[in-house]
Design a protein around this motif. Structure first.
Motif, short mmCIF file in Angstrom:
data_model
loop_
_atom_site.label_atom_id
_atom_site.label_comp_id
_atom_site.label_asym_id
_atom_site.label_seq_id
_atom_site.Cartn_x
_atom_site.Cartn_y
_atom_site.Cartn_z
N SER A 187 -14.26 28.17 18.01
CA SER A 187 -12.62 27.15 17.57
C SER A 187 -12.96 26.40 18.92
N GLN A 188 -12.08 26.25 19.76
CA GLN A 188 -12.47 25.31 20.57
C GLN A 188 -13.49 24.20 20.44
N GLY A 189 -14.26 24.75 20.23
CA GLY A 189 -15.10 23.86 20.50
C GLY A 189 -15.33 23.15 19.38
N ILE A 190 -14.72 23.51 18.32
CA ILE A 190 -14.25 22.97 17.04
C ILE A 190 -13.44 21.73 16.83
N THR A 191 -12.73 22.93 17.99
CA THR A 191 -11.16 21.55 17.58
C THR A 191 -11.55 20.13 18.59
N ALA A 214 -24.34 18.33 2.84
CA ALA A 214 -24.15 19.17 3.66
C ALA A 214 -23.07 19.70 3.87
N THR A 215 -21.84 19.18 4.65
CA THR A 215 -20.61 19.56 4.88
C THR A 215 -19.92 20.57 3.48
N GLU A 216 -19.68 19.87 2.47
CA GLU A 216 -19.20 20.91 1.57
C GLU A 216 -20.34 21.86 1.22
N CYS A 217 -21.06 21.90 1.03
CA CYS A 217 -22.11 22.66 1.18
C CYS A 217 -22.13 24.04 2.04
N LEU A 218 -22.14 23.74 3.19
CA LEU A 218 -22.09 24.98 3.75
C LEU A 218 -20.97 25.43 3.74
N GLN A 219 -19.33 24.72 4.03
CA GLN A 219 -18.25 25.77 3.57
C GLN A 219 -18.43 26.43 2.13
N GLN A 260 -14.57 29.13 9.78
CA GLN A 260 -13.15 30.29 10.74
C GLN A 260 -14.64 30.79 11.30
N HIS A 261 -14.70 31.91 12.60
CA HIS A 261 -15.02 32.75 12.31
C HIS A 261 -15.99 32.41 12.28
N LEU A 262 -17.07 31.42 12.08
CA LEU A 262 -18.21 32.27 11.77
C LEU A 262 -19.09 32.91 12.91
N GLY A 263 -18.62 33.30 14.12
CA GLY A 263 -19.91 34.00 14.57
C GLY A 263 -19.83 35.34 14.28
N ALA A 264 -18.72 36.33 13.79
CA ALA A 264 -18.51 37.59 13.12
C ALA A 264 -19.61 36.63 11.64
N GLU A 265 -19.52 36.29 10.88
CA GLU A 265 -20.26 35.54 9.83
C GLU A 265 -22.03 35.65 9.96
N ILE A 266 -22.63 35.06 11.37
CA ILE A 266 -23.94 35.21 11.57
C ILE A 266 -24.30 36.25 11.50
#
Length: 930
Positions: free
Chosen positions: A765-769, A814-819, A874-880
């Motif tokens: 999240s810090q990196g994304i920010t 692509a961004t909207e698709c990934l969301q 959010q929580h991309l790690g948990a998703e992956i």
């Protein structure tokens, strides 16, 4: 013109009406005045009988007057008033009923000698009234008794009147033409009154025989047996018969009961609950009652036939609750009594049912079907019975010592004991929902105490013969603890994990509810203790602590009262810091609780049900039911009215579902079929899924939401999908079943993933920010995306706008698709979203280049990082990690695996320090256009 028969009927009715008037004034009124004192029980009964006879006589006079009036109208205006207007014809059934009531009242008085007893009180009066009685009755001699004269005065006019009715109606029928519309009415009335003559003769014979019986019995027997409505049908002194094995001295068959006399002992059997078995030979036939079996024997075969026939017909008549008309055995109903019937009986023999009263359905002398049992101590049972025992669904209330306190058992029963699914609400406010065997909790079940209990507990797990045994989960809400592990004899015994509300986890071996020997402690900050514990889970003895920074402390631990934990050992600070991902991923429970054996008590009944062919009688025992709460039952006491949801009414039959599965071959059709079953809580599959959801929530929700249990939960979800499908066929579990069951466990499971990867997601999240501060072109440059791949054509600039200031416009599709990845719980659908994102990136690049272009990994990775940073999931790690753990193994090494690996690389790159701390160079702040 009126016929002579109609005129004769008029004269007959006039005479009978006058006679009834004289009977009322000369006989009935004096009899009422001479009735015994009402203070005496027998006197009250005699008075009631005479009053009823008086009312019946008045009704008979009323209907005779109605008939007389219709005849006069017919004779006065024969052209205007048709023959069908006669009361005797159009209301023959009503006239018949009034006569029947009079005969019943009269014979009741005859059976108990009410006339004779009333006449004795005024014998002088009646002797002086003989002359007046001759006005009513011809042939009253001066020598006969007053009682006999009264009997004749009340019977002879009616008998003569009925005889004339029949003769005149038959003659009238002869004068009416064959095609006359009233002919059927005349014939019907003549038949009715002819039958009434036969009925009256039989009633008088039975009443006379009954009257003659009472003087032959002792006063005690008379007091027990004598009632005005009871009639003697057969006496063994008239037709000899022997009863074995009871050895009765005398056998009396009444119209409502069979009585066996043995000295001063009386055995009375309600005819409604007497079954006559077919005769074995010409000398014997058998009778069956709720608690007795006996045989009637006779040396005279003809006499035995008489007894068997009369007993059979008396049983039929008793069950119909009305007398056969015109004579015994000549009714329109079947002459053989049904084997299934309803009745009430109080058991006398020793046993579980002693003193209990059963009311309900019977079959061959045994409670069978729906019924209610009530004991004198307040116990009640309502439900299904089979061959004399509780069998099927039943509700039992057991009173406790305190007022208005009951244990309420709503269960399935088998051969007299609870077996199958049940709900038990105890007077202590505890509630058990689960399975029973031989009256004890056995199999899977949940026991929960009331929230206001001194120590509120909830146990979800396996039971054996009434005790917690096997794998189970107990939550102590007062202490904020949850135990997950093995049980034996109602105590924690064997490997187990203890989770506290503070986030501390213990793993070790338990005996007699206490942890013994070496074990593991994991704290919320990932500190690890390996060593021995005291019985109250404090550190004691030798052990080793590994801190999150890699330091270790090894030595002896103990505690001193009031001074906390103390240790003596060696602190090692030279060790290299461990990989954070390895410390936070320490998992408990895996290996010590084989996943395939944890919830066999849930799967077992389901497998047995399927293997048995899904029989309907076992369905509710598996699925459970919905009934009123015990409080509602106690209020209403209407046990037979307590309704429960019937699975057969609201869910498809399991056999139909299995047949449908066999028909479908295409995965989509199969999945649709399964989805329909799983979504229905009244379908066996749906019920199984909801039970598994209950166990999952009991283990991993609330206190159990601990990151160190994520591995335990994840393998459990996979196992549930495997087990649900294994009952039918060996197909693709991940592609067919897992997507259907995962939504049921997703909330608790994803929470564990969030907790487990909380630190990684924080860095991400810090990196994304940090990356979100970049405009599109600056971010593409920072990520080292080759400039010929930049989609500048997609950027639409406003007046005085520069490329360097545009944000969130490149690779927008692509961004909207990934969301969309977070909108589904199915790992396969998440991978499909990732594939679509990849296709959108390639499509954008191909449009920029003006040709089809396949991206190599070197070009794909920076572009994917760009899209991920702009999608801000959010929580991309948990998703992956959830996708990686639950994805279909068939996708390993394929495109989905490649794309997921690329997404994992992006996730790891974004966490890196240079991504999180990067600042825009001063040269990027220039205002020149790109």
């Amino acid at each position: 013109m009126c016929s002579p028969e109609e005129a004769a009927l008029l004269r007959l009715e006039e005479v009978f009406s006058a006679t009834l008037g004289r009977i009322n004034s000369l006989v009935l009124q004096p009899l009422l005045e001479a009735a015994p004192e009402a203070s005496d029980p027998w006197g009250r009964e005699c008075l009631q009988l005479l009053q009823q006879l008086h009312r019946s006589s008045q009704q008979l006079w009323d209907v005779t007057e109605d008939s007389l009036h219709s005849l006069r109208e017919r004779l006065r205006r024969p052209e205007a008033v048709g023959l069908e207007s006669l009361v005797l014809l159009h209301s023959a059934d009503r006239v018949l009923q009034v006569h029947l009531e009079y005969i019943e009242s009269y014979t009741c008085c005859v059976a108990v000698q009410a006339f004779q007893k009333a006449a004795k009180r005024r014998s002088e009066y009646w002797r002086g009234r003989r002359k007046a009685l001759r006005q009513v009755l011809l042939g009253v001699s001066s020598e006969g008794s007053v009682g006999t004269a009264l009997l004749q005065a009340l019977r002879q006019p009616l008998a003569h009147h009925l005889q004339q009715y029949v003769l005149l109606l038959l003659s009238l029928g002869d004068t009416v033409g064959e095609c006359h519309p009233t002919r059927e009415l005349v014939i019907h009335a003549a038949g009715l009154f002819g039958d009434l003559q036969s009925f009256m003769r039989q009633e008088l014979d039975q009443a006379t025989a009954t009257q003659a019986l009472w003087p032959t019995l002792s006063s005690r027997l008379r007091d027990v047996l004598c009632t005005p409505t009871r009639r003697l049908l057969q006496d063994s002194q008239d037709v000899p018969v022997t009863v074995t094995p009871l050895r009765a001295e005398r056998v009396l068959l009444f119209d409502d009961a069979l009585v066996l006399l043995q000295g001063h002992n009386i055995h009375t059997f309600d005819l409604k609950l007497v079954w006559v078995e077919p005769e074995q030979d010409r000398c014997t036939f058998h009778l069956l009652t709720p608690e007795e079996e006996f045989s009637f024997c006779s040396k005279d075969p003809q006499g035995l036939v008489v007894w068997q026939w009369k007993v059979t017909q008396a049983v039929c008549q008793a069950l119909r609750e009305k007398k056969d008309f015109p004579v015994l055995g000549a009714g329109l109903e079947p002459s053989e009594p049904p084997t299934c019937r309803c009745g009430a009986y109080t058991f006398r023999a020793e046993g579980r049912f002693c003193q209990a009263t059963y009311e309900g359905e019977w079959y061959w002398g045994r409670p069978h079907g729906k019924g209610t049992l009530k004991w004198p101590d307040g116990r009640n049972h309502v439900g299904d019975f089979c061959q004399g025992l509780e069998h099927g669904f039943g509700i039992r209330l057991v009173p406790q010592a305190s007022e208005d306190k009951f244990d309420c058992y709503k269960c399935h029963w088998q051969e007299g004991s609870m077996c199958g699914y049940g709900i038990c609400e105890y007077s202590t406010s505890e509630v058990y929902k689960g399975y029973f065997q031989e009256g004890l909790r056995h199999g899977f079940g949940v026991l929960e105490s009331a929230p206001q209990a001194p120590r509120p507990l909830r146990y979800t797990g396996h039971w054996e013969r009434g005790q917690r045994s096997g794998y189970g989960v107990e939550e102590d809400r007062d202490r904020g603890e949850r135990y997950i592990g093995m049980w034996q004899a109602d105590q924690r015994h064997g490997p187990g994990v203890m989770v506290t509300q503070a986030g501390v986890c213990y793993q070790g071996t338990f005996q007699a509810d206490k942890m013994v020997g070496p074990g593991i402690l994991l704290s919320d900050d990932d500190s690890l203790y390996e060593g021995t514990f005291s019985r109250d889970l404090t550190l004691v003895g030798k052990g080793k602590v590994t801190f999150p920074n890699g330091f270790t402390l090894e030595g002896s631990f103990g505690s001193v009262s009031g001074r906390g934990l103390h240790t003596q050992g060696v602190l090692d600070t030279a060790a290299l810091p461990p990989d954070p991902s390895s410390t936070c991923k320490r998992q408990l429970g895996q290996g010590i609780f084989p996943v395939e054996s944890r919830w066999q008590g849930v799967y077992g009944p389901f497998r047995d049900f399927v293997r048995a062919g899904c029989p309907g009688d076992l369905r509710e025992a598996l699925l459970g039911f919905h009934v009123q709460s015990s409080r509602e039952l106690r209020k209403s006491q209407e046990y037979l009215c307590c309704e429960r949801t019937c699975p057969e009414d609201q869910a498809g039959r399991m056999e139909d579902f299995l047949e449908e599965l066999l028909q479908h071959r295409e995965p989509e059709a199969l999945q649709q079929c399964l989805r329909k079953a799983l979504s229905n809580s009244l379908h066996p599959l749906g019920k199984l899924l909801r039970t598994l959801m209950l166990t999952f929530q009991a283990t991993y929700a609330g206190i159990g939401a601990n990151k160190h249990l994520q591995g335990l939960a994840q393998e459990e979800v996979k196992q549930h999908a495997q087990e649900l499908w294994a009952a039918y066929r060996d197909l693709q579990v991940h592609s067919l079943v897992l997507p259907l069951v995962l939504p049921s466990f997703y909330a608790e499971l994803f929470t564990l993933y969030l907790l487990l990867h909380e630190r990684e997601d924080s860095l991400y999240s810090q990196g994304i920010t940090s990356l979100s501060l970049f405009p599109d072109t600056k971010l593409l440059e920072f990520l080292d995306v080759q400039k010929h791949l930049w989609p500048l054509k997609d950027l639409t600039l406003t007046t005085n706008q520069r490329y360097s200031l545009v944000r969130d416009k490149c690779f927008l599709s692509a961004t909207e698709c990934l969301q969309k990845m977070i909108t589904t719980v199915d790992p396969r659908e998440k991978l499909e979203v990732l594939e679509k994102t990849y296709e959108e990136i390639e499509a954008t690049v191909s449009r920029v280049l003006g040709r089809q272009h396949k991206l190599p990994m070197d070009d794909l990775l920076p572009l994917l990082i760009y899209v991920v940073s702009r999608a801000q999931i959010q929580h991309l790690g948990a998703e992956i990690h959830l996708i990686r753990d639950l994805m279909d193994p068939l996708h390993t090494g394929g495109l989905y695996d490649f794309l997921l690996t690329a997404l994992e690389s992006c996730y790891e790159h974004i966490q890196k320090e240079d991504m999180r701390l990067h600042r825009l160079p001063s040269r990027w702040s220039c205002r020149e256009p790109w």
